[in-house]
Design a protein around this motif. Structure first.
Motif, PDB file in Angstrom:
ATOM      1  N   ARG A   1       0.727  -1.146   0.428  1.00 38.54           N
ATOM      2  CA  ARG A   1      -0.180   0.001   0.123  1.00 38.54           C
ATOM      3  C   ARG A   1       0.600   1.498   0.175  1.00 38.54           C
ATOM      4  N   ASN A   2       0.794   2.052  -0.658  1.00 37.34           N
ATOM      5  CA  ASN A   2       1.443   3.708  -0.468  1.00 37.34           C
ATOM      6  C   ASN A   2       0.918   4.480   0.968  1.00 37.34           C
ATOM      7  N   ARG A   3       1.042   5.304   0.955  1.00 31.92           N
ATOM      8  CA  ARG A   3       0.945   6.229   2.212  1.00 31.92           C
ATOM      9  C   ARG A   3      -0.424   7.323   2.494  1.00 31.92           C
ATOM     10  N   ASP A   4      -1.387   6.650   1.207  1.00 32.76           N
ATOM     11  CA  ASP A   4      -2.955   7.019   1.003  1.00 32.76           C
ATOM     12  C   ASP A   4      -3.500   5.652   0.961  1.00 32.76           C
ATOM     13  N   ASN A   5      -2.199   4.527   1.437  1.00 35.68           N
ATOM     14  CA  ASN A   5      -3.522   3.093   1.415  1.00 35.68           C
ATOM     15  C   ASN A   5      -4.254   2.556   0.322  1.00 35.68           C
ATOM     16  N   LYS A   6      -3.708   3.581  -0.889  1.00 36.34           N
ATOM     17  CA  LYS A   6      -4.153   2.730  -2.745  1.00 36.34           C
ATOM     18  C   LYS A   6      -2.864   1.846  -2.702  1.00 36.34           C
ATOM     19  N   THR A   7      -3.536   0.773  -3.654  1.00 36.88           N
ATOM     20  CA  THR A   7      -2.659   0.149  -3.912  1.00 36.88           C
ATOM     21  C   THR A   7      -3.605  -0.433  -5.719  1.00 36.88           C
ATOM     22  N   GLN A   8      -2.686  -1.674  -6.028  1.00 36.18           N
ATOM     23  CA  GLN A   8      -3.247  -1.354  -7.732  1.00 36.18           C
ATOM     24  C   GLN A   8      -3.467  -3.115  -7.350  1.00 36.18           C
ATOM     25  N   LEU A   9      -3.827  -3.105  -8.970  1.00 36.51           N
ATOM     26  CA  LEU A   9      -4.365  -4.676  -9.192  1.00 36.51           C
ATOM     27  C   LEU A   9      -2.810  -5.796  -9.246  1.00 36.51           C
ATOM     28  N   ASN A  10      -3.172  -6.745  -8.922  1.00 37.24           N
ATOM     29  CA  ASN A  10      -1.909  -7.863  -9.150  1.00 37.24           C
ATOM     30  C   ASN A  10      -2.158  -8.316 -10.350  1.00 37.24           C
ATOM     31  N   PRO A  11      -0.698  -9.411 -10.825  1.00 35.68           N
ATOM     32  CA  PRO A  11      -1.255  -9.796 -12.302  1.00 35.68           C
ATOM     33  C   PRO A  11      -2.517 -10.728 -12.375  1.00 35.68           C
ATOM     34  N   ALA A  12      -2.706 -11.211 -11.522  1.00 34.98           N
ATOM     35  CA  ALA A  12      -4.231 -11.918 -11.360  1.00 34.98           C
ATOM     36  C   ALA A  12      -5.338 -11.279 -11.749  1.00 34.98           C
ATOM     37  N   GLY A  13      -5.310 -10.020 -10.681  1.00 36.87           N
ATOM     38  CA  GLY A  13      -6.331  -9.188 -11.702  1.00 36.87           C
ATOM     39  C   GLY A  13      -6.292  -8.280 -12.666  1.00 36.87           C
ATOM     40  N   ARG A  14      -5.271  -7.869 -12.661  1.00 34.66           N
ATOM     41  CA  ARG A  14      -5.134  -7.684 -13.827  1.00 34.66           C
ATOM     42  C   ARG A  14      -5.786  -8.905 -15.449  1.00 34.66           C
ATOM     43  N   GLN A  15      -4.896  -9.587 -15.349  1.00 29.39           N
ATOM     44  CA  GLN A  15      -6.584 -10.920 -16.392  1.00 29.39           C
ATOM     45  C   GLN A  15      -7.763 -10.423 -15.955  1.00 29.39           C
ATOM     46  N   ALA A  16      -7.583 -10.164 -15.072  1.00 27.17           N
ATOM     47  CA  ALA A  16      -9.967 -10.810 -14.591  1.00 27.17           C
ATOM     48  C   ALA A  16     -10.496  -9.936 -15.026  1.00 27.17           C
ATOM     49  N   ILE A  17     -10.119  -9.292 -15.689  1.00 29.95           N
ATOM     50  CA  ILE A  17     -10.194  -7.864 -15.916  1.00 29.95           C
ATOM     51  C   ILE A  17     -11.677  -8.114 -17.470  1.00 29.95           C
ATOM     52  N   ARG A  18     -12.750  -7.676 -17.521  1.00 29.65           N
ATOM     53  CA  ARG A  18     -13.028  -8.392 -18.126  1.00 29.65           C
ATOM     54  C   ARG A  18     -13.428  -6.934 -19.433  1.00 29.65           C
ATOM     55  N   TRP A  19     -12.695  -7.161 -20.293  1.00 24.79           N
ATOM     56  CA  TRP A  19     -12.999  -5.635 -21.123  1.00 24.79           C
ATOM     57  C   TRP A  19     -14.124  -5.643 -21.688  1.00 24.79           C
ATOM     58  N   LEU A  20     -14.881  -4.472 -22.213  1.00 25.28           N
ATOM     59  CA  LEU A  20     -15.514  -3.420 -22.953  1.00 25.28           C
ATOM     60  C   LEU A  20     -14.928  -3.963 -23.928  1.00 25.28           C
ATOM     61  N   ALA A  21     -13.484  -2.936 -24.250  1.00 23.34           N
ATOM     62  CA  ALA A  21     -13.010  -2.573 -25.450  1.00 23.34           C
ATOM     63  C   ALA A  21     -11.538  -2.313 -24.703  1.00 23.34           C
ATOM     64  N   ARG A  22     -11.043  -3.560 -25.691  1.00 25.36           N
ATOM     65  CA  ARG A  22      -9.405  -3.841 -25.778  1.00 25.36           C
ATOM     66  C   ARG A  22      -8.657  -3.004 -27.369  1.00 25.36           C
ATOM     67  N   ASP A  23      -7.208  -2.217 -26.597  1.00 27.85           N
ATOM     68  CA  ASP A  23      -6.881  -1.648 -27.515  1.00 27.85           C
ATOM     69  C   ASP A  23      -7.529  -1.465 -28.828  1.00 27.85           C
ATOM     70  N   ALA A  24      -8.135  -0.442 -28.695  1.00 24.59           N
ATOM     71  CA  ALA A  24      -9.775  -0.201 -29.575  1.00 24.59           C
ATOM     72  C   ALA A  24      -9.768   0.944 -30.556  1.00 24.59           C
ATOM     73  N   ALA A  25      -9.870   0.936 -32.152  1.00 24.79           N
ATOM     74  CA  ALA A  25      -9.177   2.285 -32.659  1.00 24.79           C
ATOM     75  C   ALA A  25     -10.280   3.543 -31.821  1.00 24.79           C
ATOM     76  N   LEU A  26      -9.163   4.972 -31.453  1.00 22.86           N
ATOM     77  CA  LEU A  26     -10.295   5.835 -31.703  1.00 22.86           C
ATOM     78  C   LEU A  26      -9.897   6.684 -32.504  1.00 22.86           C
ATOM     79  N   PRO A  27     -11.253   7.103 -32.057  1.00 21.05           N
ATOM     80  CA  PRO A  27     -11.506   8.830 -33.413  1.00 21.05           C
ATOM     81  C   PRO A  27     -10.698   9.089 -34.037  1.00 21.05           C
ATOM     82  N   PRO A  28     -10.762   9.104 -35.334  1.00 23.69           N
ATOM     83  CA  PRO A  28      -9.078   9.872 -35.759  1.00 23.69           C
ATOM     84  C   PRO A  28      -8.966  11.246 -34.826  1.00 23.69           C
TER      85      PRO A  28
END
Length: 316
Positions: free
Chosen positions: A144-171
């Motif tokens: 945890r950081n000083r604000d007690n915040k944290t990040q997703l671990n590898p399992a958490g990132r793997q568990a993301i259900r993507w609505l869009a993944r590296d999709a194309a932005l309007p140009p």
């Protein structure tokens, strides 16, 4: 939450995902919000900026907040105000998290165990991602950081259900042009002359309202594209037609020519020459046939007028 919760189907996550996908099955709405958020920060109409590296550090950190607000506004048919977190969708609280770095989302203690909507985007690469995940104990780093915040671990990132993944932005067409072309576009002092140069040099590309505003840097920037003194009049003698995406008759013309098709709020600048009826990708305008000009092909005939749109409703 019990230790074996990750083995059970997360019905809340499934309900939220289903509702979002129902509202935006093609991801066009969310993609437009990401594009709008970049353009809002650049504020090109007043600053002439169009690249992420032109922003101040403080502006960059504001992107996540703006995106959260803009998603809330666009998806008001889906998102309600959260009770403890940012959003509430089909009765479940969700925290909205954005990071410029993929996987860099900082998760506060109040979101531990809750649903997260996580996003990232890269305007230079023209990509964006948006997904949902449960911030369960087995998905979070133990540090945890000083604000007690944290990040997703590898399992958490793997568990993301993507609505869009590296999709194309309007140009963002200015990012796609070579440096010397950009210099030529921005060299004239007058906004109309800069816009003419953009439409002269950036052919067969979808050009959005914000790009036009950034180049023209004037309040009535869309008026500068039109006929009656705008770019359509000025460039017709050089063989250019500039169909707009707000009208299906213009979109159909671009389609028939085999060109880039503008979306609503966009234009495409096309250089055309007379054609034979048997040629491929031709259109009939003013009783003659036309096709796209080759790069080195001289223009000997002015471009015709675009089809009349006065009787056609704009595409919403």
């Amino acid at each position: 939450m019990s230790d074996n919760s990750h083995q059970m189907p997360d019905t809340a996550l499934q309900h939220v995902l289903a509702r979002w996908r129902q509202a935006d099955p093609t991801n066009d709405r969310a993609a437009a919000v990401v594009r709008e958020t970049f353009d809002q920060l650049y504020d090109g109409q007043h600053t002439g900026r169009y690249r992420w590296d032109q922003l101040y550090k403080t502006e960059k950190t504001h992107f996540g907040t703006l995106l959260e607000i803009n998603l809330r506004r666009e998806f008001r048919d889906v998102i309600d105000d959260g009770v403890l977190l940012d959003y509430r969708i089909v009765g479940f609280d969700i925290d909205c998290k954005y990071s410029q770095k993929d996987g860099g989302w900082m998760i506060p203690p109040e979101a531990f165990g809750e649903l997260l909507l996580v996003g990232t985007a890269d305007d230079a690469a023209g990509t964006w991602s948006l997904g949902m995940v449960r911030a369960s104990e087995d998905h979070l780093r133990s540090s945890r950081n000083r604000d007690n915040k944290t990040q997703l671990n590898p399992a958490g990132r793997q568990a993301i259900r993507w609505l869009a993944r590296d999709a194309a932005l309007p140009p963002n067409v200015l990012l796609a042009l070579p440096r010397d072309t950009i210099d030529r576009i921005f060299a004239p002092r007058s906004g109309q002359a800069r816009l003419n140069e953009l439409l002269r040099l950036a052919t067969n590309r979808r050009i959005g309202r914000n790009t036009i505003a950034t180049v023209a840097q004037q309040d009535d920037y869309m008026k500068r594209v039109r006929s009656n003194g705008g770019s359509r009049s000025a460039l017709a003698v050089e063989g250019y037609v500039i169909p707009g995406g707000d009208y299906e008759v213009h979109r159909e013309l671009a389609r028939s020519l085999g060109a880039a098709v503008p979306a609503p709020g966009e234009v495409v600048s096309l250089r055309i020459v007379p054609a034979d009826p048997g040629d491929s990708n031709v259109v009939e305008l003013d009783g003659k046939y036309w096709r796209l000009a080759r790069d080195d092909e001289p223009i000997t005939v002015p471009a015709p007028l675009l089809p009349d749109t006065r009787r056609q409703k704009p595409i919403s």
